[in-house]
Enzyme design. Structure first.
Site, short mmCIF file in Angstrom:
data_model
loop_
_atom_site.label_atom_id
_atom_site.label_comp_id
_atom_site.label_asym_id
_atom_site.label_seq_id
_atom_site.Cartn_x
_atom_site.Cartn_y
_atom_site.Cartn_z
N LYS A 8 0.90 -1.19 0.01
CA LYS A 8 -0.12 0.16 -0.14
C LYS A 8 0.86 1.33 -0.08
CE LYS A 8 -4.17 2.06 2.40
NZ LYS A 8 -4.90 1.93 3.58
N SER A 49 -9.76 2.31 2.79
CA SER A 49 -9.12 2.74 1.95
C SER A 49 -7.96 1.91 1.24
CB SER A 49 -8.12 3.70 2.70
OG SER A 49 -7.25 3.17 3.79
N SER A 93 -10.16 -0.27 7.00
CA SER A 93 -9.61 -0.22 5.64
C SER A 93 -8.76 -1.36 5.19
CB SER A 93 -8.47 1.04 5.49
OG SER A 93 -9.29 2.20 5.73
#
EC number: 6.3.5.7
Length: 485
Positions: free
Chosen positions: A78, A153, A177
């Site tokens: 990420k 997210s 997330s």
């Protein structure tokens, strides 16, 4: 059949037997990315040259020494986890060309395990969002249906695994997330106990809530990855000095005698019928394997959403103050004085959702409102944590849906922040309490999009979560279903 249809342990065996090479695995990733990335848009940056060079280096080691289970495995990271020399943007224009000068602790651990970073994954800007539509660059799409969001997210992290672009990935979880996009994309995502995994090198959103965790196709692979990244880190003051057990040892399929709590709040108002029915069906499966369940109450859950947005936005207001155009990141050209530099850099660099949360947090921390909002939210957080402790005094795990509904369509909620925030009502309490939780696939909605089962455990008891998740996974076939791009 894709190489990534195999588990980590199967690929490890194939490597050691020289049936495949590390280069084969890396090329599998980049070929799949070339085929589907224009549609999925899971990646922000690829690291092809370094990945291929590392693959050749590792190929020379096959058979020469005892290589670990993650040796040569391709991973996506990420884009709020810093990587030395590899662009890290947090999906924000304010960090569009930021090249870190050090690796996050989790990245160091992955390098030590000889994994290969394929690239950096798309996300909601600074991890603020539930659909990946808040990325400062472009929105990731759900591999199951490109008209739908992948969640957020960590939408890029979940979509890349679901699309077969990488074997597994790292995400971060502040209010759901990891788990929410894992549920939407039909993969496995774990938020570890707060302090289990080092946050050193994770660009902070809300420091008391953020936690890095693994996203994988199966529970077993998830356990391998958590094993590799867990442990005490002196570079992180919140890292816990708690022994990391052998997560694989508990994957026996045995849940006989397990006591499951099912909060009535997790199956009540605001939770869709499809999500509710999928959980009840999952409980029947576990019941048939010897587990028992009872309905309980987490009475302060109804305050979790408001508590979370006050606390997380307050922490974000402080954490994001460092992005001012002075030290790193984008700097506005429209500047006449120092105040202009701060104001214009932040106005031009941050997206709307980030600005919204900074303003909310700054207000909550301001003189005259601190006691009424921030302090009161901290007190409610303690009550929420106490609710979990009271339940765990009599039960081994808590089970409910990961999300109230399956994934929704792109653009459906982007203009309604409150409706968007409500997607996290079932995941947020876990972060406020600091306990671990996993999402595993448990069915499909009427729109043919995946549903997730959330299994919540006691502090630092990821082993029991994995045991339950693995038993359910092996008793069903949801983990074998794949998105057909």
């Amino acid at each position: 059949m894709s190489l990534f249809d195999h588990s980590v342990s199967e690929l490890h065996k194939k490597l050691n037997n020289k049936e495949i090479s590390v280069t084969d695995l890396v090329e599998e990733s980049y070929k799949r990315i070339a085929d589907v990335e224009d549609n999925v848009k899971a990646f922000l940056t690829l690291d092809e040259e370094n990945a291929r060079a590392k693959a050749k280096e590792l190929d020379a080691k096959i058979g020469a020494e005892d290589n670990g289970l993650l040796f040569g495995m391709p991973i996506g990271v990420k884009d709020n986890i810093v990587t030395n020399g590899l662009r890290t943007t947090c999906a924000s224009k304010i960090l569009a060309n930021f090249d870190p000068i050090y690796d996050a602790t989790v990245v160091q651990k992955l390098k030590a395990a000889d994994t290969i970073t394929i690239g950096k994954l798309n996300m909601d800007e600074f991890a603020m969002g539930s659909s990946n539509e808040n990325s400062g660059f472009y929105a990731t799409k759900n591999p199951w249906n490109l008209d739908y969001v992948p969640g957020g997210s960590s939408g890029g992290s979940a979509a890349a695994v679901a699309a077969g672009e990488v074997l597994f990935s790292l995400g971060s979880d502040t209010g759901g997330s990891i788990r929410q996009p894992a549920a939407y994309c039909g993969v496995v995502g774990l938020k570890p106990t707060y302090g289990r995994v080092s946050r050193y090198g994770l660009v902070a959103f809300a420091s008391s809530l953020d936690q890095i965790g693994p996203i994988t196709r199966t529970v077993e692979d998830n356990a391998y990855l958590l094993q590799a990244i867990s442990g005490l880190d002196r570079m992180d003051a919140t890292s816990a000095n708690v022994e990391v057990g052998n997560y694989l040892a508990g994957l026996t399929g045995d849940v006989k005698g397990l006591r499951i709590a099912v909060p009535k709040e997790y199956l009540g108002e605001g939770v869709g019928e499809e999500a509710r029915e999928s959980v009840l069906a999952a409980l029947k499966v576990l019941e048939g394997m010897g587990a028992t369940w009872e309905e309980v109450s987490l009475p302060h859950s109804k305050y979790a959403l408001a508590t979370y947005y006050l606390l997380s936005s307050s922490e974000a207001s402080a954490n994001l103050s460092r992005f001012d155009g002075v030290r790193y990141g984008v700097r506005s050209d429209n500047v006449n004085n120092l105040l202009d530099l701060y104001k214009n850099t932040r106005s031009e660099g941050f997206g709307d959702e980030v600005k919204r949360r900074i303003m909310l947090g700054t207000f909550a921390l301001s003189s005259g409102y601190y006691d009424a909002y921030y302090k009161k939210a901290q007190q409610v957080r303690t009550l929420i944590k106490n609710d979990f402790e009271n339940v765990f005094a009599n039960y081994d795990v808590i089970i409910g849906p990961t999300t109230p509904t399956p994934a929704f369509k792109v653009g459906e909620k982007v203009d309604d922040p409150m409706t968007m925030y409500a997607n996290d009502i079932l995941t947020i309490p876990v972060n406020l309490a600091g306990v671990p939780a996993i999402s595993v696939p448990c069915g499909f909605g009427a729109n043919n999009m995946p549903l997730g089962l959330q299994i919540i455990g006691k502090h630092f008891d990821e082993a029991t979560i994995y045991r339950v998740a693995h038993a359910f996974e092996q008793a069903t076939d949801y983990h074998t279903k794949k998105a057909s791009l």
